[in-house]
Motif scaffolding. Structure first.
Motif, PDB file in Angstrom:
ATOM      1  N   MET A 169       0.830  -1.198   0.000  1.00 15.18           N
ATOM      2  CA  MET A 169       0.000   0.000   0.000  1.00 15.18           C
ATOM      3  C   MET A 169       0.865   1.248   0.000  1.00 15.18           C
ATOM      4  O   MET A 169       0.544   2.250  -0.624  1.00 15.18           O
ATOM      5  N   THR A 170       2.009   1.211   0.671  1.00 14.77           N
ATOM      6  CA  THR A 170       2.897   2.359   0.711  1.00 14.77           C
ATOM      7  C   THR A 170       3.426   2.675  -0.678  1.00 14.77           C
ATOM      8  O   THR A 170       3.469   3.824  -1.098  1.00 14.77           O
ATOM      9  N   ALA A 171       3.849   1.623  -1.400  1.00 17.07           N
ATOM     10  CA  ALA A 171       4.354   1.829  -2.753  1.00 17.07           C
ATOM     11  C   ALA A 171       3.269   2.398  -3.658  1.00 17.07           C
ATOM     12  O   ALA A 171       3.529   3.263  -4.496  1.00 17.07           O
ATOM     13  N   SER A 172       2.031   1.905  -3.513  1.00 22.38           N
ATOM     14  CA  SER A 172       0.931   2.389  -4.329  1.00 22.38           C
ATOM     15  C   SER A 172       0.660   3.857  -4.051  1.00 22.38           C
ATOM     16  O   SER A 172       0.443   4.653  -4.971  1.00 22.38           O
ATOM     17  N   PHE A 173       0.649   4.235  -2.781  1.00 18.48           N
ATOM     18  CA  PHE A 173       0.423   5.628  -2.422  1.00 18.48           C
ATOM     19  C   PHE A 173       1.533   6.508  -2.985  1.00 18.48           C
ATOM     20  O   PHE A 173       1.289   7.605  -3.482  1.00 18.48           O
ATOM     21  N   ALA A 174       2.765   6.022  -2.936  1.00 17.45           N
ATOM     22  CA  ALA A 174       3.896   6.790  -3.456  1.00 17.45           C
ATOM     23  C   ALA A 174       3.742   7.028  -4.952  1.00 17.45           C
ATOM     24  O   ALA A 174       4.039   8.126  -5.456  1.00 17.45           O
ATOM     25  N   LEU A 175       3.272   6.015  -5.686  1.00 14.46           N
ATOM     26  CA  LEU A 175       3.076   6.157  -7.123  1.00 14.46           C
ATOM     27  C   LEU A 175       1.991   7.179  -7.418  1.00 14.46           C
ATOM     28  O   LEU A 175       2.138   8.021  -8.303  1.00 14.46           O
ATOM     29  N   ARG A 176       0.910   7.081  -6.665  1.00 15.66           N
ATOM     30  CA  ARG A 176      -0.190   8.030  -6.861  1.00 15.66           C
ATOM     31  C   ARG A 176       0.270   9.454  -6.544  1.00 15.66           C
ATOM     32  O   ARG A 176      -0.044  10.397  -7.271  1.00 15.66           O
ATOM     33  N   LEU A 177       1.030   9.606  -5.482  1.00 18.47           N
ATOM     34  CA  LEU A 177       1.547  10.913  -5.114  1.00 18.47           C
ATOM     35  C   LEU A 177       2.509  11.434  -6.175  1.00 18.47           C
ATOM     36  O   LEU A 177       2.495  12.623  -6.523  1.00 18.47           O
ATOM     37  N   ALA A 178       3.340  10.533  -6.722  1.00 21.80           N
ATOM     38  CA  ALA A 178       4.285  10.936  -7.756  1.00 21.80           C
ATOM     39  C   ALA A 178       3.553  11.454  -8.999  1.00 21.80           C
ATOM     40  O   ALA A 178       3.964  12.448  -9.609  1.00 21.80           O
ATOM     41  N   LEU A 179       2.451  10.798  -9.370  1.00 15.37           N
ATOM     42  CA  LEU A 179       1.670  11.267 -10.512  1.00 15.37           C
ATOM     43  C   LEU A 179       1.068  12.640 -10.227  1.00 15.37           C
ATOM     44  O   LEU A 179       1.058  13.520 -11.092  1.00 15.37           O
ATOM     45  N   GLY A 180       0.558  12.818  -9.010  1.00 13.94           N
ATOM     46  CA  GLY A 180      -0.003  14.112  -8.638  1.00 13.94           C
ATOM     47  C   GLY A 180       1.040  15.212  -8.710  1.00 13.94           C
ATOM     48  O   GLY A 180       0.781  16.301  -9.242  1.00 13.94           O
ATOM     49  N   VAL A 181       2.226  14.932  -8.195  1.00 19.36           N
ATOM     50  CA  VAL A 181       3.315  15.918  -8.245  1.00 19.36           C
ATOM     51  C   VAL A 181       3.721  16.183  -9.690  1.00 19.36           C
ATOM     52  O   VAL A 181       4.012  17.326 -10.067  1.00 19.36           O
ATOM     53  N   GLY A 182       3.726  15.129 -10.510  1.00 17.67           N
ATOM     54  CA  GLY A 182       4.063  15.301 -11.918  1.00 17.67           C
ATOM     55  C   GLY A 182       3.102  16.251 -12.616  1.00 17.67           C
ATOM     56  O   GLY A 182       3.518  17.142 -13.376  1.00 17.67           O
ATOM     57  N   PHE A 183       1.811  16.072 -12.362  1.00  8.40           N
ATOM     58  CA  PHE A 183       0.819  16.977 -12.951  1.00  8.40           C
ATOM     59  C   PHE A 183       0.986  18.401 -12.425  1.00  8.40           C
ATOM     60  O   PHE A 183       0.797  19.371 -13.161  1.00  8.40           O
ATOM     61  N   LEU A 184       1.339  18.529 -11.148  1.00 12.08           N
ATOM     62  CA  LEU A 184       1.576  19.857 -10.593  1.00 12.08           C
ATOM     63  C   LEU A 184       2.776  20.527 -11.259  1.00 12.08           C
ATOM     64  O   LEU A 184       2.757  21.743 -11.498  1.00 12.08           O
ATOM     65  N   LEU A 185       3.805  19.757 -11.557  1.00 11.18           N
ATOM     66  CA  LEU A 185       4.966  20.320 -12.246  1.00 11.18           C
ATOM     67  C   LEU A 185       4.584  20.811 -13.649  1.00 11.18           C
ATOM     68  O   LEU A 185       5.068  21.855 -14.106  1.00 11.18           O
ATOM     69  N   LEU A 186       3.708  20.061 -14.323  1.00 11.39           N
ATOM     70  CA  LEU A 186       3.216  20.519 -15.619  1.00 11.39           C
ATOM     71  C   LEU A 186       2.436  21.821 -15.454  1.00 11.39           C
ATOM     72  O   LEU A 186       2.560  22.739 -16.280  1.00 11.39           O
ATOM     73  N   ALA A 187       1.651  21.915 -14.384  1.00 16.11           N
ATOM     74  CA  ALA A 187       0.898  23.144 -14.116  1.00 16.11           C
ATOM     75  C   ALA A 187       1.847  24.314 -13.883  1.00 16.11           C
ATOM     76  O   ALA A 187       1.623  25.427 -14.380  1.00 16.11           O
ATOM     77  N   VAL A 188       2.913  24.079 -13.115  1.00 13.21           N
ATOM     78  CA  VAL A 188       3.898  25.132 -12.845  1.00 13.21           C
ATOM     79  C   VAL A 188       4.570  25.581 -14.141  1.00 13.21           C
ATOM     80  O   VAL A 188       4.794  26.782 -14.364  1.00 13.21           O
ATOM     81  N   TYR A 189       4.905  24.633 -15.015  1.00 14.02           N
ATOM     82  CA  TYR A 189       5.543  24.969 -16.294  1.00 14.02           C
ATOM     83  C   TYR A 189       4.656  25.896 -17.116  1.00 14.02           C
ATOM     84  O   TYR A 189       5.098  26.939 -17.620  1.00 14.02           O
ATOM     85  N   HIS A 190       3.388  25.515 -17.255  1.00 14.98           N
ATOM     86  CA  HIS A 190       2.466  26.343 -18.034  1.00 14.98           C
ATOM     87  C   HIS A 190       2.208  27.677 -17.337  1.00 14.98           C
ATOM     88  O   HIS A 190       2.042  28.709 -18.001  1.00 14.98           O
ATOM     89  N   GLY A 191       2.187  27.656 -16.013  1.00 13.28           N
ATOM     90  CA  GLY A 191       2.033  28.907 -15.285  1.00 13.28           C
ATOM     91  C   GLY A 191       3.206  29.843 -15.545  1.00 13.28           C
ATOM     92  O   GLY A 191       3.027  31.062 -15.703  1.00 13.28           O
ATOM     93  N   GLY A 192       4.414  29.289 -15.614  1.00 11.11           N
ATOM     94  CA  GLY A 192       5.590  30.089 -15.912  1.00 11.11           C
ATOM     95  C   GLY A 192       5.524  30.715 -17.289  1.00 11.11           C
ATOM     96  O   GLY A 192       5.847  31.895 -17.474  1.00 11.11           O
ATOM     97  N   ARG A 193       5.100  29.928 -18.279  1.00 14.67           N
ATOM     98  CA  ARG A 193       4.976  30.463 -19.642  1.00 14.67           C
ATOM     99  C   ARG A 193       3.893  31.526 -19.709  1.00 14.67           C
ATOM    100  O   ARG A 193       4.011  32.498 -20.467  1.00 14.67           O
ATOM    101  N   TRP A 194       2.832  31.348 -18.923  1.00 15.41           N
ATOM    102  CA  TRP A 194       1.777  32.361 -18.885  1.00 15.41           C
ATOM    103  C   TRP A 194       2.320  33.686 -18.336  1.00 15.41           C
ATOM    104  O   TRP A 194       2.070  34.752 -18.907  1.00 15.41           O
TER     105      TRP A 194
END
Length: 209
Positions: free
Chosen positions: A1-26
């Motif tokens: 369960m810990t590994a699964s949560f880590a993967l889910r969290l990693a995906l969430g952080v990945g999407f946030l990084l994409l949001a930050v990138y687009h926010g920077g370009r904006w």
């Protein structure tokens, strides 16, 4: 369960990084003006909201906003680009943002909460397994959703098909990105980020169908 949560969290952080990138370009597009090559500022703002929404759908514990706030954000951008289509009488470049906003609205309003992903059981199942009250955890593992029960699976699959086709088109465009480098700063990075966003949208729609 810990590994699964880590993967889910990693995906969430990945999407946030994409949001930050687009926010920077904006921010850069507003600072330097339309001729600086940073692209359409409103389009970047739309991707910022889109990626942030995907992040909290993958990991709701990161969500700072209630569902109505997301509805206003997604609805506002969808309406904005729909109006631009009518005013410019052109679909190219605008329709994708309308579809993206509408897809996010559909997921928030009509579709049920994101089901357990990557082996993470629902909160009530974890409570049964552990023999303890985890009602608080339930709030953290349920994506913000109005839950109207109006979801139609075929709609999610059609939208997922659209994003799959869009991903292929972006990939083909990325191959020739060098030729547009003079008018769009970091075209390969931008193209890669938009491909990842499109793939993420398709995966969420399939997972929630």
């Amino acid at each position: 369960m810990t590994a699964s949560f880590a993967l889910r969290l990693a995906l969430g952080v990945g999407f946030l990084l994409l949001a930050v990138y687009h926010g920077g370009r904006w921010v850069l597009s507003r600072r330097d003006g339309p001729g600086a090559g940073w692209g359409d500022g409103v389009a970047h703002a739309s991707h910022l909201v889109l990626c942030a929404g995907m992040a909290v759908m993958v990991e709701p514990a990161m969500d700072p906003l209630p569902a109505p706030a997301w509805i206003v954000l997604f609805g506002g951008f969808t309406a904005w680009f729909a109006v631009r289509i009518l005013r410019r009488r052109a679909l190219e470049g605008e329709l994708h943002h309308v579809v993206g906003g509408a897809a996010m609205l559909y997921m928030v309003v009509a579709m049920p909460a994101l089901p357990p992903m990557f082996g993470i059981p629902p909160a009530h199942d974890m409570a049964d397994m552990a023999g303890m009250d985890m009602s608080g955890m339930h709030e953290m593992t349920t994506v913000a959703s109005v839950g109207t029960g109006l979801a139609v699976p075929i709609v999610a699959w059609l939208l997922a098909g659209y994003f799959a086709a869009h991903t292929v088109r972006l990939g083909a465009t990325l191959v020739t990105a060098e030729s547009t480098a003079a008018t769009s700063r970091s075209p390969r990075i931008l193209g890669t980020c938009r491909i990842l966003t499109s793939v993420g949208m398709g995966c969420l729609l399939v997972a929630m169908a």
